[in-house]
Design a protein around this motif. Sequence first.
Motif, PDB file in Angstrom:
ATOM      1  N   ARG A  70      39.657  34.909  35.059  1.00  0.00           N
ATOM      2  CA  ARG A  70      40.315  33.832  34.301  1.00  0.00           C
ATOM      3  C   ARG A  70      39.967  32.467  34.883  1.00  0.00           C
ATOM      4  O   ARG A  70      39.623  31.533  34.143  1.00  0.00           O
ATOM      5  CB  ARG A  70      41.826  34.032  34.304  1.00  0.00           C
ATOM      6  CG  ARG A  70      42.600  32.875  33.696  1.00  0.00           C
ATOM      7  CD  ARG A  70      44.071  33.196  33.525  1.00  0.00           C
ATOM      8  NE  ARG A  70      44.271  34.143  32.423  1.00  0.00           N
ATOM      9  CZ  ARG A  70      45.460  34.603  32.041  1.00  0.00           C
ATOM     10  NH1 ARG A  70      46.558  34.225  32.688  1.00  0.00           N
ATOM     11  NH2 ARG A  70      45.555  35.448  31.032  1.00  0.00           N
TER      12      ARG A  70
ATOM     13  N   GLY B  37      45.394  39.544  27.411  1.00  0.00           N
ATOM     14  CA  GLY B  37      45.067  38.756  28.590  1.00  0.00           C
ATOM     15  C   GLY B  37      43.896  37.828  28.335  1.00  0.00           C
ATOM     16  O   GLY B  37      43.900  36.664  28.749  1.00  0.00           O
TER      17      GLY B  37
ATOM     18  N   SER C 274      42.571  37.810  33.830  1.00  0.00           N
ATOM     19  CA  SER C 274      43.407  37.406  34.964  1.00  0.00           C
ATOM     20  C   SER C 274      42.540  37.113  36.177  1.00  0.00           C
ATOM     21  O   SER C 274      41.325  37.334  36.159  1.00  0.00           O
ATOM     22  CB  SER C 274      44.420  38.517  35.315  1.00  0.00           C
ATOM     23  OG  SER C 274      43.734  39.687  35.750  1.00  0.00           O
TER      24      SER C 274
END
Length: 252
Positions: A23, A45, A19
Amino acid sequence: MAGAGTLAGKLAFVTGAGSGIGRATCRILAREGASVIAADKNLNGAKDTVSTIPRTTNQDHVPLELDVGEASSIKSALKATLEHFSKPPSIIVNSAGITRDNFLLKLSHTDFDDVININLKGTFMVIQTFSNAIIDHGIEGASIINIASTSGKYGNVGQVNYSASKAGVEGLTKTAAKEFGKFGIRVNCVLPGMIATPMTDAVPDKVKDKVVKLISLGRFGKPEEVGEVIAFLASDRSSYVHGATVDVTGGV
């Protein structure tokens, strides 16, 4: 900041890739031509991150479960990397981090230790483990980018543990740079201000309103704006940038 293909043929290892800044960094490094190992304690994730990254026939993006607070997990991540790619990454981005906020007088020893263990010791252990592999394999032109914070530079109410950990990351960066120069491994640090991520989403609105008033550009940053700086530091365009801390704060 980085132009098309500046990282073509490179292999990048990004922690905290599930995230936020991690990310966004994975996507930008891939856009620049790198194959990306998206490592996160939350494997789902990491998988989500990889699923959103476009790839060419020359790229191979891999999600990987990683707990940077556990030395055994880091060693397993290196083993998996070597088995899959037959080489260690030449780009390492230490983006994994946690918060356990409270006032100094009320902060538990456990919450202090947990933040130091992930944010500071975890960064140290990733650097130590992967840099040894980089040196052993004779990888040239490696670049390590660590994520610090304005909290580490200026302090922040309710974040004595986080501030201490991020100040430590900056000190760790400068020392690693002095030790790694002879191996051709560049080590730099990015110091984000308030960036709109899941971590800052938890900050109360009244606190955000106060913080925005201290930012010259009058807004929070975007994860991609940090990722672009990381991509520059990962590329040969920053070949003489070493031991530096780059502020990405909007003018705090």
